[in-house]
Write a protein that holds these residues in place. Structure first.
Motif, PDB file in Angstrom:
ATOM      1  N   ILE A   6       0.857  -1.209  -0.097  1.00 16.96           N
ATOM      2  CA  ILE A   6      -0.114   0.163   0.060  1.00 16.96           C
ATOM      3  C   ILE A   6       0.776   1.342  -0.046  1.00 16.96           C
ATOM      4  O   ILE A   6       0.651   2.351  -0.696  1.00 16.96           O
ATOM      5  CB  ILE A   6      -0.993  -0.141   1.114  1.00 16.96           C
ATOM      6  CG1 ILE A   6      -2.044  -1.202   0.771  1.00 16.96           C
ATOM      7  CG2 ILE A   6      -1.627   1.197   1.334  1.00 16.96           C
ATOM      8  CD1 ILE A   6      -2.803  -1.266   2.183  1.00 16.96           C
ATOM      9  N   SER A   7       1.904   1.184   0.856  1.00 14.67           N
ATOM     10  CA  SER A   7       2.804   2.542   0.751  1.00 14.67           C
ATOM     11  C   SER A   7       3.631   2.484  -0.504  1.00 14.67           C
ATOM     12  O   SER A   7       3.423   3.649  -0.966  1.00 14.67           O
ATOM     13  CB  SER A   7       4.006   2.041   1.828  1.00 14.67           C
ATOM     14  OG  SER A   7       4.877   3.022   2.007  1.00 14.67           O
ATOM     15  N   GLY A   8       3.850   1.468  -1.240  1.00 15.70           N
ATOM     16  CA  GLY A   8       4.394   1.748  -2.575  1.00 15.70           C
ATOM     17  C   GLY A   8       3.547   2.523  -3.335  1.00 15.70           C
ATOM     18  O   GLY A   8       3.872   2.995  -4.334  1.00 15.70           O
ATOM     19  N   LEU A   9       2.345   1.614  -3.460  1.00 11.06           N
ATOM     20  CA  LEU A   9       1.243   2.093  -4.484  1.00 11.06           C
ATOM     21  C   LEU A   9       0.814   3.602  -4.265  1.00 11.06           C
ATOM     22  O   LEU A   9       0.648   4.315  -5.162  1.00 11.06           O
ATOM     23  CB  LEU A   9      -0.023   1.455  -4.306  1.00 11.06           C
ATOM     24  CG  LEU A   9       0.234  -0.117  -4.936  1.00 11.06           C
ATOM     25  CD1 LEU A   9      -1.002  -0.954  -4.719  1.00 11.06           C
ATOM     26  CD2 LEU A   9       0.488   0.059  -6.335  1.00 11.06           C
ATOM     27  N   SER A  10       0.552   4.037  -2.816  1.00 11.75           N
ATOM     28  CA  SER A  10       0.520   5.408  -2.388  1.00 11.75           C
ATOM     29  C   SER A  10       1.419   6.489  -3.136  1.00 11.75           C
ATOM     30  O   SER A  10       1.260   7.302  -3.506  1.00 11.75           O
ATOM     31  CB  SER A  10       0.116   5.672  -1.158  1.00 11.75           C
ATOM     32  OG  SER A  10       0.264   6.748  -0.773  1.00 11.75           O
ATOM     33  N   ALA A  11       2.716   5.990  -2.993  1.00 15.65           N
ATOM     34  CA  ALA A  11       3.790   6.773  -3.374  1.00 15.65           C
ATOM     35  C   ALA A  11       3.944   6.931  -4.782  1.00 15.65           C
ATOM     36  O   ALA A  11       4.219   8.016  -5.476  1.00 15.65           O
ATOM     37  CB  ALA A  11       5.388   6.127  -3.076  1.00 15.65           C
ATOM     38  N   SER A  14       1.172   9.207  -5.859  1.00 14.16           N
ATOM     39  CA  SER A  14       1.540  10.682  -5.477  1.00 14.16           C
ATOM     40  C   SER A  14       2.602  11.147  -6.780  1.00 14.16           C
ATOM     41  O   SER A  14       2.316  12.065  -7.345  1.00 14.16           O
ATOM     42  CB  SER A  14       2.107  10.843  -4.269  1.00 14.16           C
ATOM     43  OG  SER A  14       1.263  10.495  -3.393  1.00 14.16           O
ATOM     44  N   ALA A  15       3.480  10.398  -7.105  1.00 13.90           N
ATOM     45  CA  ALA A  15       4.418  10.697  -7.977  1.00 13.90           C
ATOM     46  C   ALA A  15       3.894  10.894  -9.519  1.00 13.90           C
ATOM     47  O   ALA A  15       4.138  11.798 -10.103  1.00 13.90           O
ATOM     48  CB  ALA A  15       5.363   9.329  -8.231  1.00 13.90           C
ATOM     49  N   PHE A  16       2.723  10.215  -9.657  1.00 19.31           N
ATOM     50  CA  PHE A  16       1.976  10.392 -10.898  1.00 19.31           C
ATOM     51  C   PHE A  16       1.060  11.405 -11.082  1.00 19.31           C
ATOM     52  O   PHE A  16       1.470  12.274 -12.038  1.00 19.31           O
ATOM     53  CB  PHE A  16       1.111   8.948 -11.182  1.00 19.31           C
ATOM     54  CG  PHE A  16       0.458   9.237 -12.344  1.00 19.31           C
ATOM     55  CD1 PHE A  16       0.934   8.803 -13.510  1.00 19.31           C
ATOM     56  CD2 PHE A  16      -1.039   9.497 -12.498  1.00 19.31           C
ATOM     57  CE1 PHE A  16       0.211   8.902 -15.066  1.00 19.31           C
ATOM     58  CE2 PHE A  16      -1.682   9.459 -13.777  1.00 19.31           C
ATOM     59  CZ  PHE A  16      -1.092   9.236 -15.012  1.00 19.31           C
ATOM     60  N   GLU A  37      10.299  16.525  -4.812  1.00 15.88           N
ATOM     61  CA  GLU A  37       9.175  15.877  -4.172  1.00 15.88           C
ATOM     62  C   GLU A  37       8.777  14.543  -5.132  1.00 15.88           C
ATOM     63  O   GLU A  37       8.485  13.499  -4.589  1.00 15.88           O
ATOM     64  CB  GLU A  37       7.849  16.678  -3.957  1.00 15.88           C
ATOM     65  CG  GLU A  37       6.615  15.863  -3.285  1.00 15.88           C
ATOM     66  CD  GLU A  37       5.541  16.801  -3.057  1.00 15.88           C
ATOM     67  OE1 GLU A  37       4.465  16.176  -2.731  1.00 15.88           O
ATOM     68  OE2 GLU A  37       5.136  17.858  -3.668  1.00 15.88           O
ATOM     69  N   LEU A  38       8.776  14.646  -6.381  1.00 17.34           N
ATOM     70  CA  LEU A  38       8.585  13.613  -7.192  1.00 17.34           C
ATOM     71  C   LEU A  38       9.718  12.585  -7.066  1.00 17.34           C
ATOM     72  O   LEU A  38       9.333  11.368  -6.978  1.00 17.34           O
ATOM     73  CB  LEU A  38       8.765  14.118  -8.750  1.00 17.34           C
ATOM     74  CG  LEU A  38       8.485  12.787  -9.579  1.00 17.34           C
ATOM     75  CD1 LEU A  38       7.302  12.204  -9.787  1.00 17.34           C
ATOM     76  CD2 LEU A  38       8.480  13.593 -10.938  1.00 17.34           C
ATOM     77  N   GLN A  39      11.012  12.956  -7.010  1.00 16.95           N
ATOM     78  CA  GLN A  39      11.979  12.115  -6.552  1.00 16.95           C
ATOM     79  C   GLN A  39      11.922  11.355  -5.449  1.00 16.95           C
ATOM     80  O   GLN A  39      12.204  10.160  -5.144  1.00 16.95           O
ATOM     81  CB  GLN A  39      13.398  12.718  -6.806  1.00 16.95           C
ATOM     82  CG  GLN A  39      13.549  13.165  -8.306  1.00 16.95           C
ATOM     83  CD  GLN A  39      15.016  14.314  -8.263  1.00 16.95           C
ATOM     84  OE1 GLN A  39      15.138  14.878  -7.191  1.00 16.95           O
ATOM     85  NE2 GLN A  39      15.705  14.380  -9.438  1.00 16.95           N
ATOM     86  N   ALA A  45       8.615   4.633  -3.133  1.00 19.70           N
ATOM     87  CA  ALA A  45       8.003   3.558  -4.174  1.00 19.70           C
ATOM     88  C   ALA A  45       9.155   2.541  -4.244  1.00 19.70           C
ATOM     89  O   ALA A  45       9.076   1.066  -4.088  1.00 19.70           O
ATOM     90  CB  ALA A  45       7.410   3.852  -5.368  1.00 19.70           C
ATOM     91  N   GLN A  46      10.480   2.825  -4.688  1.00 20.57           N
ATOM     92  CA  GLN A  46      11.305   1.740  -4.875  1.00 20.57           C
ATOM     93  C   GLN A  46      11.863   1.026  -3.614  1.00 20.57           C
ATOM     94  O   GLN A  46      11.975  -0.129  -3.444  1.00 20.57           O
ATOM     95  CB  GLN A  46      12.704   2.475  -5.439  1.00 20.57           C
ATOM     96  CG  GLN A  46      12.415   2.942  -6.915  1.00 20.57           C
ATOM     97  CD  GLN A  46      13.823   3.630  -7.269  1.00 20.57           C
ATOM     98  OE1 GLN A  46      14.313   4.457  -6.479  1.00 20.57           O
ATOM     99  NE2 GLN A  46      13.989   3.573  -8.514  1.00 20.57           N
TER     100      GLN A  46
END
Ligand SMILES: [Zn+2]
Length: 142
Positions: A6-11, A14-16, A37-39, A45-46
């Motif tokens: 969930i954390s990875g998908l949320s990040a 947000s990045a998208f 912020e995108l980075q 996510a990584q």
């Protein structure tokens, strides 16, 4: 594991969203802040993906271990032994291994632990009687 996913998908979401908004930012300072912020979101996510990959590897190793033990268990049968019971190697499943017995306590916990002869004293050793068998792992005596 679900929390990492969930954390990875949320990040990633947000990045998208940040990436979509970048084209509309005409102020260089605000655009640079958005890129930073995108980075950060991509790094989050990584990291979540790396945690998940490690967890999958751990679980695969456990499954392999369980499968190996399930195959190994089929080679033994529970029989009376002295004052208790022990697992004996089935002759047809010996694959050239010498006859041996396994501790029933350890076997029930998924562990292969050999029982070793332990003479109670020198006299009984000479007569070959009154021997006990010890488990080197749980210290059970039979
Ligand atoms: Zn044992």
């Amino acid at each position: 594991m679900v929390a990492e996913a969930i954390s990875g998908l949320s990040a990633l979401k947000s990045a998208f969203d940040i990436a979509k908004g970048l084209k509309d930012i005409d102020n260089a300072a605000r655009r640079n802040a958005a890129v930073i912020e995108l980075q950060e979101k991509i790094l989050t996510a990584q990291a979540a993906q790396a945690d998940l990959a490690e967890r999958v590897r751990d679980l695969e190793a456990k499954v392999t271990s369980f499968e190996t033990w399930e195959r190994e268990k089929q080679r033994y049968e529970l029989k009376p032994f002295g004052t208790g019971v022990a697992y004996f190697l089935k002759p047809e499943m010996s694959n050239g291994e010498a006859t041996h017995q396994l501790c029933a306590n350890c076997f029930a916990r998924g562990k292969k632990s050999f029982l070793a002869k332990h003479p109670t004293n020198a006299a009984s050793q000479a007569l070959g009687t009154n021997r006990t068998y010890d488990c080197s792992d749980c210290k059970a005596k039979i």
